[in-house]
Design a protein around this motif. Structure first.
Motif, PDB file in Angstrom:
ATOM      1  N   SER A   1       4.461  -3.437  -1.644  1.00 26.88           N
ATOM      2  CA  SER A   1       5.674  -3.159  -1.147  1.00 26.88           C
ATOM      3  C   SER A   1       5.378  -1.619  -0.366  1.00 26.88           C
ATOM      4  N   SER A   2       3.980  -1.101  -0.516  1.00 25.63           N
ATOM      5  CA  SER A   2       3.904   0.293   0.063  1.00 25.63           C
ATOM      6  C   SER A   2       3.285  -0.043   1.259  1.00 25.63           C
ATOM      7  N   ILE A   3       2.496  -1.272   1.523  1.00 25.87           N
ATOM      8  CA  ILE A   3       1.704  -1.720   2.771  1.00 25.87           C
ATOM      9  C   ILE A   3       2.109  -3.012   3.249  1.00 25.87           C
ATOM     10  N   PRO A   4       3.585  -3.175   3.568  1.00 25.22           N
ATOM     11  CA  PRO A   4       4.095  -4.438   3.929  1.00 25.22           C
ATOM     12  C   PRO A   4       3.280  -4.995   5.130  1.00 25.22           C
ATOM     13  N   GLY A   5       3.132  -6.289   5.046  1.00 25.69           N
ATOM     14  CA  GLY A   5       2.575  -7.040   6.192  1.00 25.69           C
ATOM     15  C   GLY A   5       0.925  -6.951   6.303  1.00 25.69           C
ATOM     16  N   LYS A   6       0.369  -6.084   5.420  1.00 19.86           N
ATOM     17  CA  LYS A   6      -1.020  -5.597   5.898  1.00 19.86           C
ATOM     18  C   LYS A   6      -1.764  -6.528   4.635  1.00 19.86           C
ATOM     19  N   ASN A   7      -3.049  -6.476   4.790  1.00 20.37           N
ATOM     20  CA  ASN A   7      -4.182  -7.055   4.106  1.00 20.37           C
ATOM     21  C   ASN A   7      -4.367  -6.241   2.992  1.00 20.37           C
TER      22      ASN A   7
ATOM     23  N   LEU B   1      -1.242   6.399   0.830  1.00 23.50           N
ATOM     24  CA  LEU B   1       0.213   6.197   0.555  1.00 23.50           C
ATOM     25  C   LEU B   1       0.383   6.017  -1.055  1.00 23.50           C
ATOM     26  N   ILE B   2       1.376   6.921  -1.264  1.00 24.47           N
ATOM     27  CA  ILE B   2       1.755   7.197  -2.748  1.00 24.47           C
ATOM     28  C   ILE B   2       2.802   6.791  -3.102  1.00 24.47           C
ATOM     29  N   THR B   3       2.755   5.958  -4.332  1.00 26.22           N
ATOM     30  CA  THR B   3       4.182   5.444  -4.711  1.00 26.22           C
ATOM     31  C   THR B   3       4.280   5.602  -6.421  1.00 26.22           C
ATOM     32  N   ASN B   4       5.390   5.582  -6.890  1.00 24.83           N
ATOM     33  CA  ASN B   4       5.575   5.881  -8.272  1.00 24.83           C
ATOM     34  C   ASN B   4       6.386   4.614  -8.719  1.00 24.83           C
ATOM     35  N   GLY B   5       6.187   4.377 -10.227  1.00 21.81           N
ATOM     36  CA  GLY B   5       6.800   3.307 -10.582  1.00 21.81           C
ATOM     37  C   GLY B   5       6.681   3.490 -12.215  1.00 21.81           C
ATOM     38  N   SER B   6       7.475   2.600 -13.003  1.00 23.65           N
ATOM     39  CA  SER B   6       7.391   2.483 -14.226  1.00 23.65           C
ATOM     40  C   SER B   6       7.232   1.006 -14.997  1.00 23.65           C
ATOM     41  N   PHE B   7       6.803   0.940 -16.016  1.00 21.57           N
ATOM     42  CA  PHE B   7       6.972  -0.426 -16.902  1.00 21.57           C
ATOM     43  C   PHE B   7       7.103  -0.118 -18.128  1.00 21.57           C
ATOM     44  N   LEU B   8       8.268  -0.976 -18.547  1.00 18.31           N
ATOM     45  CA  LEU B   8       8.825  -0.893 -19.700  1.00 18.31           C
ATOM     46  C   LEU B   8       7.795  -1.797 -21.060  1.00 18.31           C
ATOM     47  N   ILE B   9       7.318  -1.294 -21.902  1.00 16.72           N
ATOM     48  CA  ILE B   9       6.264  -2.022 -22.601  1.00 16.72           C
ATOM     49  C   ILE B   9       7.327  -2.239 -24.064  1.00 16.72           C
ATOM     50  N   ASN B  10       7.414  -3.756 -24.499  1.00 13.90           N
ATOM     51  CA  ASN B  10       8.227  -4.062 -25.647  1.00 13.90           C
ATOM     52  C   ASN B  10       7.418  -4.600 -26.505  1.00 13.90           C
ATOM     53  N   LEU B  11       6.968  -3.989 -27.756  1.00 11.87           N
ATOM     54  CA  LEU B  11       5.901  -4.599 -28.462  1.00 11.87           C
ATOM     55  C   LEU B  11       6.641  -5.038 -29.746  1.00 11.87           C
ATOM     56  N   GLU B  12       6.172  -6.150 -30.327  1.00  4.47           N
ATOM     57  CA  GLU B  12       6.640  -6.531 -31.649  1.00  4.47           C
ATOM     58  C   GLU B  12       8.069  -6.646 -31.831  1.00  4.47           C
TER      59      GLU B  12
END
Length: 1036
Positions: free
Chosen positions: A914-920, A977-988
């Motif tokens: 999403s930070s480099i739309p249309g690019k390789n 190009l700097i982008t921030n995000g998060s990921f929810l880890i759900n264990l057990e």
């Protein structure tokens, strides 16, 4: 303690990260918050491609190779489908699976199509829908019980057969008529059967059931005898639907209702000759009151026996302002009558319906006849006057009134729909629906009884075969007392699964509407009702002895023997003795035949049920026309009910109901465990198909193309895809758009299969497959997705929802394969050493995917599936897909922890794209910064070095290099190009939840593109990357 558990999981993943990357099943599926999983890279982006021109490295790249054609059209397609059917043993498949051992059986009982014409798209919809389910059940190891059948008796066949002879048909004997009808039916069966085979429908087509077969007819008579002995079958003189155009009685299921029928409705008066006692005591000066009635069938007026009223309603005597005539009408109909007559109506007196009891009226066309006023529950106030003209000979409710009050039931109409002499010289021989109606209206005018005539457009029953209106007339017929079966049938239906569930209400409504079922027909082409009549008294001789003997003869000789044999053979001395009857010379054989709905409704007895022990020398002789492997109706533990009946919605009041009623009467249970009710095939505009509209779609033209070149040859698989993809529980549209869409969908699927086959060239899964524990992480993840896919598609087929199976397939191919896995693995497939672990790991997964995809499409597209299987690795020549079982998914493939790691990487990948739309993405280096946490350790399991161009994480990201760190470098170039995000880890199962933040920096790479693998990992444009240098140095 909680931290220790997280560390233990992390350490386990880290230990497995270098080579095997085992997930261990410790983690559960996670949901990331930053973005949904969307593999947005176009297929081929960043993947290895041969260089333009004559590349010196072209021969070192392992590009896909396969003989599987990209496209088949026209005659090549048709020839290939026919070749596949022969080469893969389509004709022998049903017999093969019947002979193999199986723990469970699936029985789909075929509702017999009518043998009176060429195959049409309605046949295609029905037969293919059944075949999809049968092939699915057979693939997953069940023994399929499916015997195709045809409904071969009845008036439509008789009329078509005789129509070819014209006026000469009048001189034919019953046996000659039957011979002509049988020949016509056999021709229609042959044409339909050939079409069903071409469509790829699996069956033993040499062993079908036909309702004109002697063994079938014998089984049918046993059902008839059992119902008669229980009192459900009886003979009576009562009104029935009668078709003058066919000269026979009809059942409800044989009617079509024309909503545009136009009748000449009339309002007529019946002068009150005797005032009701309660009415006379309350009013004076009402001596000249006339009862006003309304009817849409004026021709029934001569047969009038009463005028009915509603006991609880209110009635008024009104005076017309224009001529002072006094009329008796329902009070709530007064206003509408005033508007209709165009005059004011003054209320003179008001009475309850019960006060009308005892009144007598003068018959308008028969001066010496008096008719009573009688209470009745069928009187309504929606139309008319609230007073109903009652002719017991010509109405079902009217007949009920006659039965209650002992009125005579006089029939003034003959079999041709003309008035008899009983109607009087003025009406005799006039057709009741035309000139007879004209004459009756004229007679009402002459006697001053006609008040008003109007045109009435309403729904009216027509003969479904001749498309002509029917009449109701009394006739001595054989009936089934469905009223006494209704409650049992409803109870049986409660145990039946109905798809869609909404059809249940229609089934119950149809049962409620049917108080009796007329099962006798006055024709020649059918199963004779096995009854004998006394020459003098007309009494019927019918019992278990007579019927059993006739059934035995039918089984040996066929039902033609009813006309061929002398009555002494049909009614031998031993039968007469058991019946306690007189000499055979006292009897004549009956001339009526059974309703074809009874024919087909007894199919469960002829096809599904075993005969009782001792009933025959051969235990399974009821199915004696079948070879031994097919003869056993159902497996021993079965209760002889079919798993499914699958037919169109018109069978709600037809075969579904007749089968239910006969089975409940004889066995106290439904003949089916589930009913699947599909819609009709209609044009693309949603119109009913009609030759006059020019919108009829011929399935033969769909497959083979039309006579003109504008109609393409689509082949059988396109027709099958159309059926599968449609919402079959509503009206199913077909036309060029639907067929072209089906062809395009199959073409895309074919390309996917070709890609899989091309990349499996030279791979033998029997010797070169990689154990899942040794596979790359992404490959193990794909096996996990493949297992989920197999579960979803299996569930869809199990629910008779082939459309959902297609949607699941297309989503899997589009989202999980084309847009994700295929684009990621191309570099490894094309540019890694041929026998390397990474490449073999990938090929192992591709072979499993190929196997899963072609097995999952096989019920719908058997030709394409078998063609692909012929090219697939891992089996010997001559093996066929349909003998190889269902999708082979393993519980070992279920890797929720593995999924957690890859899904986390996918979330980061989505942020990258999403930070480099249309690019390789291949032209960039990627920095991933995650503070020390479980997400960081998950990513370390995919890349064990801080920075790498060849890690599994780099492969998944499809970038030049991935650097994994705890914080982004401070010296990033300005273009980063700097982008921030998060990921929810759900264990057990939610015991451990961790919302992990990450940052990424995307920087154009400084590396050059490798001339061999085309990845940006070389020091200069002239140099190979380290991976390619090593590979080529080892091969030269």
């Amino acid at each position: 303690m909680l931290l220790c558990r997280v560390r233990a999981v992390s350490q386990t993943l880290a230990r497995c990260g270098r080579r095997s990357h085992r997930a261990g099943g410790l983690l559960h599926r996670a949901l990331y918050l930053s973005s949904s999983r969307c593999h947005g890279a176009a297929p081929g982006e960043g993947s290895a491609q041969p260089a333009e021109g004559q590349s010196q490295y072209r021969d070192t790249v392992l590009l896909p190779r396969t003989d599987f054609p990209m496209k088949l059209t026209g005659q090549k397609l048709l020839d290939r489908e026919v070749q596949i059917q022969k080469e893969c043993g389509f004709a022998e498949l049903y017999s093969w699976q019947r002979e193999r051992k199986a723990k469970k059986e699936f029985c789909l009982h075929d509702g017999p199509p009518y043998a009176n014409g060429d195959p049409h798209v309605g046949h295609a919809l029905n037969k293919i829908l059944k075949d999809i389910r049968n092939r699915f059940e057979m693939l997953r190891g069940r023994q399929v019980h499916y015997i195709p059948g045809w409904d071969c008796h009845g008036l439509p066949i008789e009329l078509k057969a005789l129509g070819e002879l014209g006026s000469d048909s009048q001189a034919l004997s019953p046996l000659q008529i039957r011979q002509k009808a049988r020949a016509f039916a056999e021709g229609a069966v042959a044409r339909q059967k050939a079409a069903f085979q071409r469509w790829g429908v699996m069956a033993d087509w040499d062993q079908c059931y036909y309702t004109y077969d002697g063994a079938y007819e014998a089984a049918q008579l046993k059902v008839f005898q059992e119902m008669h002995s229980k009192g459900f079958v009886y003979q009576d003189y009562k009104p029935v639907y009668w078709s003058p155009s066919s000269r026979t009685a009809l059942a409800e299921a044989e009617l079509e209702y024309n909503p545009e029928h136009v009748s000449r409705a009339i309002y007529a008066t019946f002068p009150l000759t005797t005032l009701p006692p309660k009415m006379a005591s309350e009013a004076e000066g009402l001596e000249s009151v006339s009862v006003l009635v309304w009817t849409t069938q004026p021709w029934t007026i001569p047969a009038n026996q009463a005028v009915c009223y509603m006991p609880n309603a209110q009635y008024s005597v009104v005076k017309r302002a224009d001529n002072s005539q006094l009329l008796l009408v329902a009070s709530e109909r007064t206003a509408s009558m005033a508007a209709l007559l165009g005059t004011e109506l003054e209320t003179v007196g008001t009475f309850t319906g019960s006060q009308l009891e005892g009144g007598m009226c003068k018959h308008p066309t028969l001066p010496d006849k008096q008719v009573p006023l009688l209470p009745a529950n069928h009187v309504t106030m929606g139309k008319g006057t609230g007073l109903v003209h009652t002719a017991p000979a010509h109405g079902m409710e009217d007949y009920s009134v006659a039965s209650q009050f002992k009125l005579t039931v006089e029939c003034m109409v003959d079999e041709d729909g003309k008035f008899t002499a009983l109607a009087g010289p003025e009406l005799e021989n006039l057709s009741v629906m035309t000139e007879g109606t004209d004459k009756v209206i004229s007679m009402l005018k002459e006697c001053g009884s006609l008040v008003r005539e109007e045109q009435c457009v309403h729904s009216y029953p027509y003969d479904w075969r001749t498309k002509q209106p029917v009449v109701i007339r009394p006739s001595k017929q054989w009936f089934i007392n469905t009223a006494s079966l209704k409650d049992k049938a409803k109870d049986a239906l409660q145990k039946v699964r109905i798809v869609p569930e909404s059809a249940r209400a229609s089934l119950l409504t149809m049962l409620d509407r049917r108080t009796y079922w007329c099962i006798s027909r006055q024709r020649s082409w059918g199963v004779p009702i096995p009854v004998f009549y006394h020459r003098d008294t007309g009494d019927a001789l019918i019992n278990k002895h007579t019927v059993s003997h006739v059934a035995k003869l039918f089984k040996e000789k066929g039902s033609d023997c009813w006309w061929e044999l002398p009555i002494e053979s049909l009614l031998p001395p031993e039968v007469l003795k058991k019946s306690k009857a007189g000499p055979v010379s006292d009897y004549v054989r009956g001339e009526d035949v059974l309703d074809i709905w009874f024919d087909s409704g007894a199919s469960w007895a002829a096809v599904l049920e075993e005969e009782e022990e001792g009933e025959s020398e051969e235990p399974e002789s009821r199915l004696s026309w079948l070879p031994a492997p097919l003869r056993k109706p159902l497996v021993p533990e079965s209760d002889s009910r079919a798993d499914a009946y699958v037919e169109g919605k018109d069978q709600i009041g037809g075969w579904f109901q007749s089968s239910l009623l006969t089975s409940v009467a004889v066995r106290n249970k439904a003949p089916y465990k589930s009913l699947v009710v599909h819609g009709f095939a209609v044009s693309e505009k949603g119109e009913k198909m009609s030759k006059s509209l020019g919108n009829v779609v011929d399935p033969d033209e769909v497959i083979n193309g039309g006579k003109d070149s504008s109609k393409s040859a689509y082949g059988a698989d396109v027709l099958r895809w159309w059926v599968a993809e449609s919402n079959v529980f509503s009206e199913v549209q077909i036309g060029p758009s639907a067929l072209n869409s089906a062809r395009d969908s199959i073409s895309k699927l074919r390309n996917t299969v070709r890609f899989l086959l091309g990349n499996l060239q030279g791979f033998d899964p029997r010797t070169q497959a990689v154990d899942p524990k040794e596979m790359h992480y992404i490959d193990q993840y794909m096996l996990h997705l493949l297992r989920e896919y197999s579960i979803k598609v299996t569930d869809a087929y199990s629910e008779f929802d082939a459309g959902r199976a297609i949607r699941v397939l297309q989503a899997f191919i589009s989202r999980d394969l084309s847009s994700f896995y295929f684009s990621i693995i191309k570099d490894r497939l094309y540019c890694d050493p041929e026998d390397s672990l990474g490449r073999r790991s990938c090929q192992t997964v591709l072979e499993e995917i190929l196997d899963g995809v072609i097995h999952s499409i096989a019920p719908i597209l058997p030709h394409l599936a078998e063609e692909a299987y012929l090219h697939a690795p891992g089996h010997d020549k001559g093996e066929t897909l349909f003998k190889s079982g269902w999708i082979k998914s393993s519980s070992v493939w279920r890797q929720p922890g593995l999924e957690e790691a890859v899904e986390g990487a996918c979330a980061i990948r989505d942020s990258l794209l999403s930070s480099i739309p249309g690019k390789n993405a291949a032209q960039y280096d990627l920095f991933i910064a995650i503070e020390p946490c479980l997400l960081f350790e998950l990513m370390e399991s995919l890349q064990d070095k801080p920075s790498s161009t060849s890690s599994q994480l780099a492969e998944l990201m499809m970038v030049a290099r991935v650097t994994l760190c705890s914080a982004l470098p401070r010296d990033l170039p300005p273009e980063a190009l700097i982008t921030n995000g998060s990921f929810l880890i759900n264990l057990e199962g939610g015991v451990i939840r961790e919302d992990s933040a990450y940052s990424i920096a995307v920087v154009p790479t400084s590396a050059a593109r490798c001339p061999r693998c085309r990845r940006y990992t070389a020091e200069s444009a002239e140099c190979l990357c380290p991976r390619c240098q090593t590979l080529l140095s080892q091969t030269h």
